[in-house]
Motif scaffolding. Structure first.
Motif, PDB file in Angstrom:
ATOM      1  N   ARG A 156       5.861   6.790 -14.807  1.00 41.01           N
ATOM      2  CA  ARG A 156       6.790   7.629 -15.434  1.00 41.01           C
ATOM      3  C   ARG A 156       6.060   8.644 -16.411  1.00 41.01           C
ATOM      4  O   ARG A 156       5.844   9.731 -16.526  1.00 41.01           O
ATOM      5  CB  ARG A 156       8.228   7.482 -15.831  1.00 41.01           C
ATOM      6  N   ALA A 157       5.252   7.653 -17.483  1.00 42.88           N
ATOM      7  CA  ALA A 157       4.627   8.428 -18.496  1.00 42.88           C
ATOM      8  C   ALA A 157       3.422   9.351 -17.984  1.00 42.88           C
ATOM      9  O   ALA A 157       3.360  10.335 -18.290  1.00 42.88           O
ATOM     10  CB  ALA A 157       4.171   7.396 -19.350  1.00 42.88           C
ATOM     11  N   VAL A 158       2.826   8.777 -17.010  1.00 42.31           N
ATOM     12  CA  VAL A 158       1.502   9.301 -16.447  1.00 42.31           C
ATOM     13  C   VAL A 158       1.897  10.665 -15.808  1.00 42.31           C
ATOM     14  O   VAL A 158       1.250  11.499 -15.837  1.00 42.31           O
ATOM     15  CB  VAL A 158       0.416   8.180 -15.690  1.00 42.31           C
ATOM     16  N   GLU A 159       2.823  10.387 -14.904  1.00 38.03           N
ATOM     17  CA  GLU A 159       3.436  11.501 -13.933  1.00 38.03           C
ATOM     18  C   GLU A 159       4.000  12.698 -14.959  1.00 38.03           C
ATOM     19  O   GLU A 159       3.715  13.851 -14.695  1.00 38.03           O
ATOM     20  CB  GLU A 159       4.779  11.087 -13.058  1.00 38.03           C
ATOM     21  N   ALA A 160       4.268  12.382 -16.255  1.00 36.41           N
ATOM     22  CA  ALA A 160       4.859  13.361 -17.201  1.00 36.41           C
ATOM     23  C   ALA A 160       3.687  13.946 -17.998  1.00 36.41           C
ATOM     24  O   ALA A 160       3.997  14.787 -18.674  1.00 36.41           O
ATOM     25  CB  ALA A 160       5.926  12.684 -18.060  1.00 36.41           C
ATOM     26  N   GLY A 161       2.648  13.492 -17.657  1.00 32.13           N
ATOM     27  CA  GLY A 161       1.250  13.696 -18.561  1.00 32.13           C
ATOM     28  C   GLY A 161       1.430  13.281 -19.883  1.00 32.13           C
ATOM     29  O   GLY A 161       0.670  13.873 -20.542  1.00 32.13           O
ATOM     30  N   ALA A 162       1.968  12.109 -20.331  1.00 29.32           N
ATOM     31  CA  ALA A 162       2.517  11.783 -21.684  1.00 29.32           C
ATOM     32  C   ALA A 162       1.346  10.429 -21.795  1.00 29.32           C
ATOM     33  O   ALA A 162       1.105  10.215 -23.000  1.00 29.32           O
ATOM     34  CB  ALA A 162       3.685  11.334 -22.039  1.00 29.32           C
ATOM     35  N   ALA A 163       0.748  10.028 -20.968  1.00 31.83           N
ATOM     36  CA  ALA A 163      -0.208   8.791 -20.880  1.00 31.83           C
ATOM     37  C   ALA A 163      -1.208   8.793 -19.948  1.00 31.83           C
ATOM     38  O   ALA A 163      -1.338   9.492 -18.871  1.00 31.83           O
ATOM     39  CB  ALA A 163       0.727   7.613 -20.912  1.00 31.83           C
ATOM     40  N   GLU A 164      -2.195   7.988 -20.214  1.00 33.61           N
ATOM     41  CA  GLU A 164      -3.281   7.737 -19.229  1.00 33.61           C
ATOM     42  C   GLU A 164      -3.580   6.405 -19.278  1.00 33.61           C
ATOM     43  O   GLU A 164      -3.173   5.641 -19.962  1.00 33.61           O
ATOM     44  CB  GLU A 164      -4.613   8.379 -19.444  1.00 33.61           C
ATOM     45  N   LEU A 165      -3.957   5.938 -17.961  1.00 36.39           N
ATOM     46  CA  LEU A 165      -4.005   4.537 -17.503  1.00 36.39           C
ATOM     47  C   LEU A 165      -5.393   4.159 -18.022  1.00 36.39           C
ATOM     48  O   LEU A 165      -6.358   4.783 -18.208  1.00 36.39           O
ATOM     49  CB  LEU A 165      -3.968   4.627 -16.009  1.00 36.39           C
ATOM     50  N   ASP A 166      -5.396   2.779 -18.456  1.00 35.38           N
ATOM     51  CA  ASP A 166      -6.686   2.051 -18.751  1.00 35.38           C
ATOM     52  C   ASP A 166      -7.592   2.237 -17.633  1.00 35.38           C
ATOM     53  O   ASP A 166      -8.582   2.276 -17.601  1.00 35.38           O
ATOM     54  CB  ASP A 166      -6.524   0.775 -19.456  1.00 35.38           C
ATOM     55  N   ASP A 167      -7.050   1.882 -16.414  1.00 38.33           N
ATOM     56  CA  ASP A 167      -7.671   1.662 -15.060  1.00 38.33           C
ATOM     57  C   ASP A 167      -6.942   2.352 -14.143  1.00 38.33           C
ATOM     58  O   ASP A 167      -5.845   2.084 -13.483  1.00 38.33           O
ATOM     59  CB  ASP A 167      -7.850   0.114 -14.886  1.00 38.33           C
ATOM     60  N   PRO A 168      -7.482   3.614 -14.116  1.00 36.87           N
ATOM     61  CA  PRO A 168      -6.754   4.572 -12.939  1.00 36.87           C
ATOM     62  C   PRO A 168      -6.460   4.133 -11.574  1.00 36.87           C
ATOM     63  O   PRO A 168      -5.379   4.232 -10.909  1.00 36.87           O
ATOM     64  CB  PRO A 168      -7.443   5.855 -12.826  1.00 36.87           C
ATOM     65  N   HIS A 169      -7.478   3.203 -11.093  1.00 36.58           N
ATOM     66  CA  HIS A 169      -7.170   2.635  -9.678  1.00 36.58           C
ATOM     67  C   HIS A 169      -6.035   1.527  -9.612  1.00 36.58           C
ATOM     68  O   HIS A 169      -5.728   1.244  -8.289  1.00 36.58           O
ATOM     69  CB  HIS A 169      -8.383   1.958  -9.199  1.00 36.58           C
ATOM     70  N   GLU A 170      -5.593   0.972 -10.731  1.00 36.36           N
ATOM     71  CA  GLU A 170      -4.543   0.170 -10.564  1.00 36.36           C
ATOM     72  C   GLU A 170      -3.244   0.690 -10.197  1.00 36.36           C
ATOM     73  O   GLU A 170      -2.599   0.013  -9.494  1.00 36.36           O
ATOM     74  CB  GLU A 170      -4.333  -0.247 -12.026  1.00 36.36           C
ATOM     75  N   MET A 171      -3.110   2.106 -10.140  1.00 36.79           N
ATOM     76  CA  MET A 171      -1.794   2.494  -9.923  1.00 36.79           C
ATOM     77  C   MET A 171      -1.987   3.541  -8.605  1.00 36.79           C
ATOM     78  O   MET A 171      -0.924   4.241  -8.589  1.00 36.79           O
ATOM     79  CB  MET A 171      -0.833   3.262 -10.880  1.00 36.79           C
ATOM     80  N   LEU A 172      -2.887   3.863  -8.131  1.00 36.87           N
ATOM     81  CA  LEU A 172      -3.083   5.070  -7.040  1.00 36.87           C
ATOM     82  C   LEU A 172      -1.865   4.981  -5.991  1.00 36.87           C
ATOM     83  O   LEU A 172      -1.467   6.013  -5.789  1.00 36.87           O
ATOM     84  CB  LEU A 172      -4.358   4.825  -6.237  1.00 36.87           C
ATOM     85  N   PRO A 173      -1.441   3.934  -5.270  1.00 44.76           N
ATOM     86  CA  PRO A 173      -0.542   3.933  -4.233  1.00 44.76           C
ATOM     87  C   PRO A 173       0.750   4.590  -4.645  1.00 44.76           C
ATOM     88  O   PRO A 173       1.530   5.281  -4.429  1.00 44.76           O
ATOM     89  CB  PRO A 173      -0.293   2.590  -3.776  1.00 44.76           C
ATOM     90  N   ALA A 174       1.104   4.281  -6.148  1.00 42.38           N
ATOM     91  CA  ALA A 174       2.470   4.533  -6.479  1.00 42.38           C
ATOM     92  C   ALA A 174       2.568   6.050  -7.027  1.00 42.38           C
ATOM     93  O   ALA A 174       3.573   6.389  -6.983  1.00 42.38           O
ATOM     94  CB  ALA A 174       2.730   3.689  -8.017  1.00 42.38           C
ATOM     95  N   LEU A 175       1.357   6.578  -7.280  1.00 36.57           N
ATOM     96  CA  LEU A 175       1.348   8.118  -7.596  1.00 36.57           C
ATOM     97  C   LEU A 175       0.818   8.929  -6.354  1.00 36.57           C
ATOM     98  O   LEU A 175       1.025  10.194  -6.422  1.00 36.57           O
ATOM     99  CB  LEU A 175       0.139   8.138  -8.352  1.00 36.57           C
ATOM    100  N   GLY A 176       1.031   8.278  -5.161  1.00 36.09           N
ATOM    101  CA  GLY A 176       1.007   8.852  -3.949  1.00 36.09           C
ATOM    102  C   GLY A 176      -0.358   9.293  -3.563  1.00 36.09           C
ATOM    103  O   GLY A 176      -0.499  10.131  -2.447  1.00 36.09           O
ATOM    104  N   GLU A 177      -1.394   8.775  -4.152  1.00 38.17           N
ATOM    105  CA  GLU A 177      -2.894   9.032  -3.694  1.00 38.17           C
ATOM    106  C   GLU A 177      -3.296   7.984  -2.682  1.00 38.17           C
ATOM    107  O   GLU A 177      -2.591   6.858  -2.639  1.00 38.17           O
ATOM    108  CB  GLU A 177      -3.719   8.945  -4.736  1.00 38.17           C
ATOM    109  N   GLU A 178      -3.992   8.132  -1.896  1.00 41.55           N
ATOM    110  CA  GLU A 178      -4.551   7.257  -1.076  1.00 41.55           C
ATOM    111  C   GLU A 178      -5.699   6.522  -1.753  1.00 41.55           C
ATOM    112  O   GLU A 178      -6.484   6.761  -2.332  1.00 41.55           O
ATOM    113  CB  GLU A 178      -5.226   7.794   0.269  1.00 41.55           C
ATOM    114  N   GLU A 179      -5.833   5.110  -1.159  1.00 41.19           N
ATOM    115  CA  GLU A 179      -6.773   4.229  -1.866  1.00 41.19           C
ATOM    116  C   GLU A 179      -8.040   4.538  -1.115  1.00 41.19           C
ATOM    117  O   GLU A 179      -8.021   4.778   0.104  1.00 41.19           O
ATOM    118  CB  GLU A 179      -6.365   2.925  -1.634  1.00 41.19           C
TER     119      GLU A 179
END
Length: 61
Positions: free
Chosen positions: A36-59
């Motif tokens: 929710r925080a990343v999608e709202a633009g309020a946070a960034e991930l330490d490791d962006p590859h950790e959450m790719l499927p949840a954000l609708g991006e393909e691995e």
């Protein structure tokens, strides 16, 4: 999941519980909060590859 908050963010865990994260906080949050925080633009991930499927991006294959 480790994130860094870029701006203040209120995460409503239940109807009766809200967790307020202040801009600049970096640390562990639960998975749903991170999404929710990343999608709202309020946070960034330490490791962006950790959450790719949840954000609708393909691995990467």
């Amino acid at each position: 999941m480790t994130v860094k908050f870029l701006r203040d963010f209120d995460y409503r865990e239940t109807d009766y519980k809200t967790i307020a994260y202040l801009a600049g906080y970096a640390g562990e949050v639960d998975y749903e909060c991170a999404i929710r925080a990343v999608e709202a633009g309020a946070a960034e991930l330490d490791d962006p590859h950790e959450m790719l499927p949840a954000l609708g991006e393909e691995e990467d294959a």
